[in-house]
Design a protein around this motif. Sequence first.
Motif, mmCIF file in Angstrom:
data_model
loop_
_atom_site.group_PDB
_atom_site.id
_atom_site.type_symbol
_atom_site.label_atom_id
_atom_site.label_comp_id
_atom_site.label_asym_id
_atom_site.label_seq_id
_atom_site.Cartn_x
_atom_site.Cartn_y
_atom_site.Cartn_z
ATOM 1 N N TRP A 1 -0.371 -7.522 -7.587
ATOM 2 C CA TRP A 1 -1.289 -8.596 -7.215
ATOM 3 C C TRP A 1 -1.609 -8.370 -5.745
ATOM 4 N N GLY A 2 -2.890 -8.211 -5.434
ATOM 5 C CA GLY A 2 -3.235 -7.864 -4.063
ATOM 6 C C GLY A 2 -4.590 -8.374 -3.643
ATOM 7 N N TRP A 3 -5.029 -7.888 -2.501
ATOM 8 C CA TRP A 3 -6.251 -8.347 -1.859
ATOM 9 C C TRP A 3 -7.208 -7.187 -1.642
ATOM 10 N N PRO A 4 -8.491 -7.474 -1.426
ATOM 11 C CA PRO A 4 -9.476 -6.399 -1.278
ATOM 12 C C PRO A 4 -9.189 -5.426 -0.133
ATOM 13 N N ASN A 5 -8.539 -5.902 0.943
ATOM 14 C CA ASN A 5 -8.266 -4.987 2.056
ATOM 15 C C ASN A 5 -7.336 -3.851 1.632
ATOM 16 N N SER A 6 -6.369 -4.132 0.765
ATOM 17 C CA SER A 6 -5.481 -3.070 0.277
ATOM 18 C C SER A 6 -6.244 -2.092 -0.608
ATOM 19 N N PHE A 7 -7.147 -2.609 -1.409
ATOM 20 C CA PHE A 7 -7.995 -1.757 -2.245
ATOM 21 C C PHE A 7 -8.795 -0.791 -1.368
ATOM 22 N N LYS A 8 -9.423 -1.319 -0.315
ATOM 23 C CA LYS A 8 -10.225 -0.470 0.569
ATOM 24 C C LYS A 8 -9.351 0.538 1.305
ATOM 25 N N ASN A 9 -8.188 0.109 1.790
ATOM 26 C CA ASN A 9 -7.308 1.019 2.530
ATOM 27 C C ASN A 9 -6.812 2.165 1.652
ATOM 28 N N LEU A 10 -6.400 1.853 0.422
ATOM 29 C CA LEU A 10 -5.906 2.887 -0.479
ATOM 30 C C LEU A 10 -7.009 3.852 -0.892
ATOM 31 N N GLU B 1 0.815 -1.213 0.000
ATOM 32 C CA GLU B 1 0.000 0.000 0.000
ATOM 33 C C GLU B 1 0.850 1.264 0.000
ATOM 34 N N GLN B 2 1.924 1.251 0.760
ATOM 35 C CA GLN B 2 2.819 2.410 0.802
ATOM 36 C C GLN B 2 3.457 2.642 -0.563
ATOM 37 N N ALA B 3 3.914 1.562 -1.203
ATOM 38 C CA ALA B 3 4.568 1.686 -2.505
ATOM 39 C C ALA B 3 3.588 2.140 -3.588
ATOM 40 N N MET B 4 2.366 1.689 -3.508
ATOM 41 C CA MET B 4 1.368 2.093 -4.497
ATOM 42 C C MET B 4 0.936 3.535 -4.275
#
Length: 364
Positions: A239-248, A227-230
């Motif tokens: 390649w990631g998970w829904p929690n990272s999508f919501k956090n970002l 998340e920090q890098a994105m």
Amino acid sequence: MIERTDRKRRRGSRLAMLALPALLLASLAATALAATSTLRYFTWAGYDDPSFRKPYTDKYGEGPQFSFYAGTDEAFTKLQSGFTADVAHPCIHDVKKWKEAGLLQPIDTSKVAAWNDIIPELREADALVLDGQHWLVPWEWGASSVLYRTDKVKIGEQSFTILTDPQYKGKVAIPDAFDEIYQLTAVLAGIKHPLDLQESDYPLVEAQMKALRSNVRFIWQDPAQLEQAMASGEIEVAWGWPNSFKNLRKEGVPVDFMLQPKEGLVTWLCGFAHLKSATAPVTEVYDFINALEDPESGKNLVENWGYGHANKKALALVPKADLEAIGLAGDPSEYLKKGNFLGPMSEKQRERLQTMWDLVKAGN
């Protein structure tokens, strides 16, 4: 005046002293009525979110004791080496291996309060029902997919091939999660039966592993790293998970999560296993499991993390718009049927693929 005030103070002090034993007895009685937490929970880092277990802490006041792992392979090795806990949090592809290693007790489904409310495709999944018994209580499920910066990446056709596209070389990140990376590369290679490979399939998978690795800037160990890098723009596709999508999204980062890739989502399921090494009372073990299977706890999981919850009643509590944002607004059964569901494979195949990926990951 002074004398009367002193008398009042002395009388008040005597009353307070007389009341103290009664208050102390009441406090001790309340303490005696409260249960004491003894449970040890072995899980992924981050799953100590208190909103997931309120019915448990309402009864036990605190706890459980948490121990964390970075992945279920690490957890398996640690348990085989003698580490003890009461409840663990493996995934569907781990169950057969853990059972055969003698690490699990069968699930007493009569003690799982929400058992009949669990999505049938999860509850009765072949990988969870072995020798006529259940070995995992399904809890969280969902999809892994491509997460991308919408201000930097223009999507035509939704496809996982964006991860190996040379124009994003050095702008891609993937997790250090073997089972997901294998499923991804098998899908990219067009393998029809990823859990049962033919000899001719292995070179195709290896070629996709190499193409993916050559595009990757780094392999992330923790979603926060991704998340920090994105957010900074260091990477644009992952390649990631829904929690990272919501956090970002919460942070205002322009991102999207690929929900309709032409290859089909990679879907997964994890849950609760009652370990053979357990020493906590069985009642407490199931109190803990039931707390996390509670609909309100499930609502918090869906809304805060973006994962599906196994309890149908939990999904019914989540606003439709929130479910639509993570692709869970439809029939969960249809969602699962359309995906590339992770599952167990033979140890021989897994070891060969794991060795292959380790060599590719190291640059060989």
